[in-house]
Design a protein around this motif. Structure first.
Motif, short mmCIF file in Angstrom:
data_model
loop_
_atom_site.label_atom_id
_atom_site.label_comp_id
_atom_site.label_asym_id
_atom_site.label_seq_id
_atom_site.Cartn_x
_atom_site.Cartn_y
_atom_site.Cartn_z
N LEU A 135 -63.20 -80.44 12.97
CA LEU A 135 -62.74 -81.43 13.96
C LEU A 135 -61.44 -82.09 13.51
O LEU A 135 -60.54 -82.32 14.32
CB LEU A 135 -63.82 -82.49 14.19
CG LEU A 135 -65.05 -82.02 14.94
CD1 LEU A 135 -66.16 -83.06 14.85
CD2 LEU A 135 -64.72 -81.70 16.40
N HIS A 136 -61.34 -82.39 12.22
CA HIS A 136 -60.12 -82.98 11.67
C HIS A 136 -58.93 -82.04 11.89
O HIS A 136 -57.83 -82.47 12.26
CB HIS A 136 -60.33 -83.27 10.19
CG HIS A 136 -59.22 -84.03 9.55
ND1 HIS A 136 -58.96 -85.35 9.84
CD2 HIS A 136 -58.31 -83.65 8.62
CE1 HIS A 136 -57.93 -85.76 9.12
NE2 HIS A 136 -57.51 -84.75 8.37
N GLN A 137 -59.14 -80.74 11.68
CA GLN A 137 -58.08 -79.74 11.88
C GLN A 137 -57.74 -79.58 13.36
O GLN A 137 -56.58 -79.39 13.71
CB GLN A 137 -58.47 -78.41 11.25
CG GLN A 137 -58.53 -78.44 9.73
CD GLN A 137 -57.24 -78.94 9.10
OE1 GLN A 137 -57.21 -80.03 8.51
NE2 GLN A 137 -56.18 -78.19 9.22
N VAL A 152 -63.32 -87.64 6.90
CA VAL A 152 -62.39 -86.87 6.07
C VAL A 152 -61.36 -87.80 5.42
O VAL A 152 -61.00 -87.63 4.25
CB VAL A 152 -61.70 -85.76 6.88
CG1 VAL A 152 -60.68 -85.02 6.03
CG2 VAL A 152 -62.73 -84.78 7.45
N GLY A 153 -60.88 -88.77 6.20
CA GLY A 153 -59.87 -89.69 5.68
C GLY A 153 -58.62 -88.96 5.25
O GLY A 153 -58.17 -88.03 5.92
N SER A 154 -58.08 -89.34 4.10
CA SER A 154 -56.84 -88.70 3.62
C SER A 154 -57.11 -87.61 2.58
O SER A 154 -56.19 -87.11 1.96
CB SER A 154 -55.92 -89.77 3.02
OG SER A 154 -56.57 -90.39 1.93
N GLN A 155 -58.39 -87.25 2.42
CA GLN A 155 -58.73 -86.22 1.44
C GLN A 155 -58.21 -84.86 1.88
O GLN A 155 -58.17 -84.56 3.07
CB GLN A 155 -60.25 -86.11 1.29
CG GLN A 155 -60.93 -87.36 0.79
CD GLN A 155 -62.43 -87.18 0.77
OE1 GLN A 155 -62.93 -86.56 -0.14
NE2 GLN A 155 -63.11 -87.71 1.77
N ARG A 201 -61.26 -81.11 -1.52
CA ARG A 201 -61.92 -82.31 -2.07
C ARG A 201 -63.01 -82.81 -1.12
O ARG A 201 -64.11 -83.16 -1.54
CB ARG A 201 -60.89 -83.39 -2.33
CG ARG A 201 -61.46 -84.62 -2.99
CD ARG A 201 -60.37 -85.66 -3.22
NE ARG A 201 -60.96 -86.81 -3.86
CZ ARG A 201 -60.69 -87.19 -5.09
NH1 ARG A 201 -59.82 -86.51 -5.81
NH2 ARG A 201 -61.26 -88.25 -5.59
N PHE A 202 -62.69 -82.84 0.17
CA PHE A 202 -63.68 -83.29 1.15
C PHE A 202 -64.94 -82.43 1.10
O PHE A 202 -66.06 -82.94 1.03
CB PHE A 202 -63.09 -83.29 2.56
CG PHE A 202 -64.13 -83.56 3.61
CD1 PHE A 202 -64.62 -84.85 3.79
CD2 PHE A 202 -64.64 -82.53 4.39
CE1 PHE A 202 -65.61 -85.10 4.74
CE2 PHE A 202 -65.62 -82.78 5.33
CZ PHE A 202 -66.12 -84.06 5.51
#
Length: 195
Positions: free
Chosen positions: A135-137, A71-74, A78-79
């Motif tokens: 997972l990022h969330q 995911v990075g900083s997107q 956008r991701f």
């Protein structure tokens, strides 16, 4: 009182994000909205199950690092518009355990109550695209609430009634529907998908 982990992660997928995801997948945004809590629930159930196994801390960290790298900083929209579903197969392998991604996608398509709008191909794409974002969330929720892996497991336990209301998520993660396919067939199928 803060929102449950399930509600917090589901709500992080805003209406415009889900609408754009529906367009990318070629399905109604209403179907994407209906599927989102189940996909979040599947990921949370996979995390919870993972936390009870040997080597849980390393596997959990690998999941969070893998999602962060993808995911990075997107931003979420956008991701989801740019990600290749096949790139998250490593994360899905950790979450699905002994089952193949293809089986989980087939189970999701048939047990979500959303077929024929979501078939196994669309389910595989959704899982491949949404899992890193979920997972990022979860990682963001953990950081915002100062939770380690045990704290996340407890937060998932606190959402157990809501997770149960989404259906038999363990069955979707674990059952092998019909023909036995190995993980490589599932991965090859995902890598051939071009959206």
């Amino acid at each position: 009182m803060s929102a449950s982990i399930l509600d917090s992660v589901v709500n992080s997928f805003g209406a415009s994000v889900l609408e754009n995801l529906g367009k990318r997948l070629g399905i109604s945004p209403a179907v994407v909205r209906a599927a989102t809590p189940m996909i979040v629930g599947l990921v949370l159930s996979g995390i919870k199950r993972l936390t009870t196994r040997d080597g849980a801390a390393d596997a959990y960290q690998s999941l969070m690092n893998g999602a962060s790298n993808l995911v990075g900083s997107q931003d979420m929209d956008r991701f989801l518009q740019q990600t290749d579903p096949a790139k998250s197969t490593g994360l899905l392998d950790i979450l699905t355990g002994d089952n193949s991604i293809e089986h989980v996608a087939t189970n999701f398509a048939h047990k979500s109550g959303l077929d024929p709008q979501i078939d196994s191909d669309v389910a595989a794409k959704m899982l491949g695209m949404m899992t890193p974002a979920v997972l990022h969330q979860v990682d963001r929720y953990a950081k915002d609430h100062g939770l380690d892996m045990s704290g996340i497991a407890s937060a998932i336990d606190d959402s157990s009634d809501a997770l149960k209301s989404l259906g038999n998520l363990q069955s979707i993660l674990d059952d092998s529907p019909g023909i036995a396919d190995d993980i490589m067939r599932g991965l090859s199928k995902l890598s051939l998908i071009h959206i």
